[in-house]
Structure formats: C-alpha cells, structure tokens
Scaffold this active site. Structure first.
Site, PDB file in Angstrom:
ATOM      1  N   GLY A  46       0.762  -1.244   0.000  1.00 17.80           N
ATOM      2  CA  GLY A  46       0.000   0.000   0.000  1.00 17.80           C
ATOM      3  C   GLY A  46       0.786   1.284   0.000  1.00 17.80           C
ATOM      4  N   GLU A  85       3.837  -6.736   1.709  1.00 17.98           N
ATOM      5  CA  GLU A  85       3.375  -7.048   0.356  1.00 17.98           C
ATOM      6  C   GLU A  85       3.358  -5.814  -0.552  1.00 17.98           C
ATOM      7  OE1 GLU A  85       0.175 -10.458   1.865  1.00 17.98           O
ATOM      8  OE2 GLU A  85      -0.499  -8.402   1.532  1.00 17.98           O
ATOM      9  N   ARG A 145      -6.164   2.986 -15.708  1.00 21.80           N
ATOM     10  CA  ARG A 145      -6.196   3.743 -14.447  1.00 21.80           C
ATOM     11  C   ARG A 145      -6.838   5.129 -14.565  1.00 21.80           C
ATOM     12  NH1 ARG A 145      -2.452   5.175 -11.731  1.00 21.80           N
ATOM     13  NH2 ARG A 145      -3.345   4.657  -9.718  1.00 21.80           N
ATOM     14  N   TYR A 187      -9.965   5.066 -12.120  1.00 19.15           N
ATOM     15  CA  TYR A 187      -9.768   5.753 -10.838  1.00 19.15           C
ATOM     16  C   TYR A 187      -9.608   7.257 -11.009  1.00 19.15           C
ATOM     17  CZ  TYR A 187      -7.786   1.074  -9.717  1.00 19.15           C
ATOM     18  OH  TYR A 187      -7.539  -0.258  -9.550  1.00 19.15           O
ATOM     19  N   CYS A 197     -13.893   3.309 -28.587  1.00 12.48           N
ATOM     20  CA  CYS A 197     -15.190   3.979 -28.742  1.00 12.48           C
ATOM     21  C   CYS A 197     -15.919   4.096 -27.409  1.00 12.48           C
ATOM     22  CB  CYS A 197     -16.023   3.236 -29.763  1.00 12.48           C
ATOM     23  SG  CYS A 197     -15.195   3.199 -31.345  1.00 12.48           S
TER      24      CYS A 197
HETATM   25  C1  PLP Z   1      -3.177  -5.047  -3.810  1.00 14.80           C
HETATM   26  C2  PLP Z   1      -2.629  -5.651  -2.602  1.00 14.80           C
HETATM   27  C3  PLP Z   1      -1.316  -5.386  -2.212  1.00 14.80           C
HETATM   28  C4  PLP Z   1      -0.418  -4.429  -2.952  1.00 14.80           C
HETATM   29  O1  PLP Z   1      -0.834  -3.117  -2.852  1.00 14.80           O
HETATM   30  P1  PLP Z   1       0.131  -1.956  -3.387  1.00 14.80           P
HETATM   31  O2  PLP Z   1      -0.634  -0.726  -3.113  1.00 14.80           O
HETATM   32  O3  PLP Z   1       0.317  -2.176  -4.838  1.00 14.80           O
HETATM   33  O4  PLP Z   1       1.392  -2.018  -2.628  1.00 14.80           O
HETATM   34  C5  PLP Z   1      -0.829  -6.050  -1.101  1.00 14.80           C
HETATM   35  N1  PLP Z   1      -1.589  -6.911  -0.401  1.00 14.80           N
HETATM   36  C6  PLP Z   1      -2.860  -7.177  -0.748  1.00 14.80           C
HETATM   37  C7  PLP Z   1      -3.641  -8.148   0.064  1.00 14.80           C
HETATM   38  C8  PLP Z   1      -3.424  -6.562  -1.852  1.00 14.80           C
HETATM   39  O5  PLP Z   1      -4.695  -6.810  -2.173  1.00 14.80           O
END
Ligand code: PLP
Length: 420
Positions: free
Chosen positions: A239, A273, A312, A316, A344
C-alpha cells in the site's frame, strides 16, 4: 528515483533512448527499467534491515514472468490472489516458501494447487473460507498454514476503489470478531493458524494509517498469545504510495522506522506485500500521436494507446504525467488538451484537461508511472491486441512479452457446426 530521464534532449530509459524502442518494437508498448526495479526492491527490503522479514511482492501490480524472475533473484517472495498467479510465480522460479495467497474468493482447485505447491500460507478472509481450506487440506491429508486477515477499520485516505480496510469493505474479518474466528480456526483439524494479516489500501501517502493498523493487530497478537495461540507471522500488507504528480509519500525507510520499534521484541517474522512502490515508477507506456483534433473549445491529442492498454485514468481518475520523448517539444507553447485513445468510449482518456506542451501527429510521448496496474489490467476491448512489454537492461532492449496478433484475439473461439 527512476531511470527515465532526459539526456541530450531525449527521454531515455537507462542508457537507451525511448525513441529507439519505439522504432524497434513499435507503439504502444510498456517499457520497464531493470535497474529501477532492482533498486526499488533493494531499497524496500533494505529498509527493514536485519528485522526478520519477507518481502512478498504483490504480483497483481505487475505479473510479467521476467519481472517475477528478477524479483525472485533478489530474494523476493510474492503475494498472489489467484491460481493463475500461483502458476506464474512457480513458473518464474519464486520459492513456494515465500508465497502468500490472499483474496476473498479462493476456489477449491486453487486451494488444492497452493497446498500441493506447499506455499507459506493463505491469508484468510472469512470463516466460510477457513472451512473450505480445511476441507481441501483434509482431503489431501495435510495441514494448511493460515493467517487471518483482520479488517482494522482504518481510513487510509486514498481512492475508495483502492481502500480496503474499512468496516464496509469486503476484505478481512472485523477486528471485534477476530478472536472468535481464531477459535473457530484453531478447532479445525487441518488448519494451523500462524499469522495475522492487515492490508488497508493502496497508494497511501502517510505512515500513520500503517501504524494505527499495526497497533490494532498487535493488540490482537497479545490477546491471542494470552489465549495460548502463538502468532509467528505479522503481515502488514502493501500500500505504500508513489509520486504520480506532486504526492510526497513516505520512503520505505520511514515506514520501517515507524514499524520496527513496535515489532522488534516480538518473536515474529514480518511480512510485507509492496506492489506499486516497487514497480510503479519503474515503467512507462510509450505511445504516439495519431491525429490532433480541435473540438468545440477543446483540443484532443488522439494517441495509439487507449483505456484498454492503461485503464487507471478511466477507472480511478488517476493522474499520469505525460512527457514528450523529445525535450524540444517540452518548450512548445502549452495548451489544455485531452489525450485520448481510439476506443469507442467517452471514458477513454489518458489525460483530461491537461496543460501540457502541444504535440502533433507522429510525436511520441511516455505516459509515466505506468509500471504498476498497467499492463496487468489491460484488455482486448475493441479487439485491440494487447501491447508489447520491454525490459531495458544494461543498454539492451529485451521484449518480455510480444505484441499480440490478430490470431491471438480469436484464440479459443469456435463457430459451432450449426452455424457453418
Ligand atoms: C493489492 C494488494 C497489495 C499491494 O498493494 P500496493 O498498493 O500495490 O502495494 C498487497 N496486499 C494485498 C492483500 C493486496 O490486495
């Protein structure tokens, strides 16, 4: 920092002028810098220093085999969200012992494949899913390691579509029900609870939501320990945001400095992650102006890339900086333009009401920060073949995914006999 810079008046990726890639591979195409990818991984991984940790790259951000392989070579694991991603990860050589499996809708065959591969753990999002994993594990006579994904009810202050840790979100188990779920999990014969997981959203530009979420998780860890359920892994998700225009997100080091003191004394392995922060600014989408069109009080640059290639902006309302390949063009008088594709749909745009140097048919541009959630979200809408992906490494251009052909578009389709 990334490796897309002007040199002698031209935009380069590392030591390669992007114009050369446009000429050799054609447009549109995605271009990734090997050097930036490796650097981003090392900076992130290095920030956590000697704290026991696993970086599990969130491969949904960019799942090209070559990208996965280079991550694996750097020592990365992956966070997967489907059986397809498991297949890719294993094919790219990511060790199963560093694979974690997230997602609210895991299917029995996906669970089976993951258990067969002996992945590190599932991040479980509901009690129904716990039961499903237990059943599959029982049928295979194995025990499945799981972490429970907690929904800490924290507002990450990001776009609603990429905010995942609020009460109303479909993700995770409500914090106040988590203990109950743990007891349910413990009672299953083929489940071993080893961790807690929280991922609250994407493109976060502050450290505080991470810290708040972690504090809730740590309270939970404490409660569980008291109940005799030892937690070995704490997963803080991904994130961390990147700079698309003028955001000033924290550095990985800032995140690590805020988090490390909270977990240092626990005998836990930390799992992260990150997705976007590793690959986002390591890639661009190269595209060419096909036509210009002056509408009613509006100028359009019609380019050969479209929403099917990079969704994107449409999905978003995301901002991507756009840079001309030739610096001389950046000195052209600025105009307010819409950069649109050939699809289109009125929602087909890469930039809207953008004040930028005016460009003409034939001009090349780079849509910046397109390495994450770019190619992976592309589609064949309007029967547009998906574009090529290129990896630049030590002055060489490597096509890591060929441009699709028209035959690829109809692969798998059949006209039934009665129509022949
Ligand atoms: C999408 C996601 C991430 C990665 O998010 P980023 O913003 O790209 O770092 C990590 N863990 C989970 C469970 C996700 O769904």
């Amino acid at each position: 920092m990334h490796d897309f810079q002007y040199r002698q008046g031209e935009l380069y990726c590392e030591d390669v002028p992007l114009s050369r890639i446009a000429k050799e591979v054609g447009t549109p195409c995605y271009v990734y810098s090997h050097h930036t990818l490796v650097r981003h991984f090392r900076v992130y991984d290095g920030a956590f220093g000697n704290l026991p940790h696993i970086v599990a790259f969130a491969m949904k951000a960019n799942s090209n085999l070559a990208v996965l392989r280079l991550m694996a070579k750097e020592g990365s694991g992956v966070d997967i969200v489907s059986g397809g991603e498991l297949f890719r990860a294993l094919k790219a050589g990511v060790p199963a012992s560093k694979i974690v499996f997230a997602g609210v809708g895991k299917k029995p065959d996906e669970i089976r494949d993951a258990l067969k591969a002996e992945i590190l753990m599932f991040n479980v999002e509901s009690s129904a899913e716990l039961r499903a994993i237990n059943d599959v594990a029982a049928s295979m006579d194995v025990k499945s390691r799981v972490a429970l994904r907690i929904n800490p009810d924290i507002d990450p202050q990001t776009h609603p579509y990429i905010s995942t840790g609020l009460k109303k979100s479909k993700f995770g188990i409500a914090a106040d029900r988590a203990l109950e779920e743990f007891k349910v999990a413990e009672a299953f014969s083929h489940i071993e609870v080893v961790g807690l997981h929280a991922h609250i959203g994407s493109q976060l530009t502050e450290v505080s939501p991470f810290v708040e979420a972690l504090k809730k998780v740590l309270t939970m860890v404490q409660t569980l320990t008291e109940q005799g359920i030892p937690i070995r892994y704490i997963n803080i998700g991904g994130g961390l945001g990147i700079t698309y225009s003028n955001e000033t997100p924290p550095e990985p080091k800032d995140l690590a400095d805020a988090i490390a003191p909270l977990v240092r004394d626990l005998k836990c392995v930390l799992i992260m992650e990150p997705g976007r922060v590793i690959v986002g600014n390591a890639g661009v989408l190269l595209t060419k102006v096909l036509y210009t069109k002056d509408g009613e009080g509006k100028r359009f640059l019609i380019v050969d890339a479209a929403m099917n290639d990079l969704i994107r902006p449409s999905l978003y309302d995301a901002y991507h900086d756009i840079r001309p390949l030739y610096e001389s063009v950046t000195h052209a008088p600025k105009k307010t333009v819409d950069v649109v594709g050939p699809v289109c749909e009125s929602g087909d745009f890469l930039a809207k009401d953008r004040v930028m140097p005016d460009m003409n048919a034939g001009d090349l541009m780079a849509v910046m920060s397109a390495g994450a959630y770019g190619f992976v979200m592309s589609s064949n809408y309007n029967s547009r073949p998906r574009v090529a992906e290129v990896l630049v490494h030590e002055g060489q251009i490597h096509v890591i995914r060929s441009r699709e052909t028209n035959d690829d578009l109809v692969r798998g389709e059949q006209i039934p006999a009665f129509l022949l």
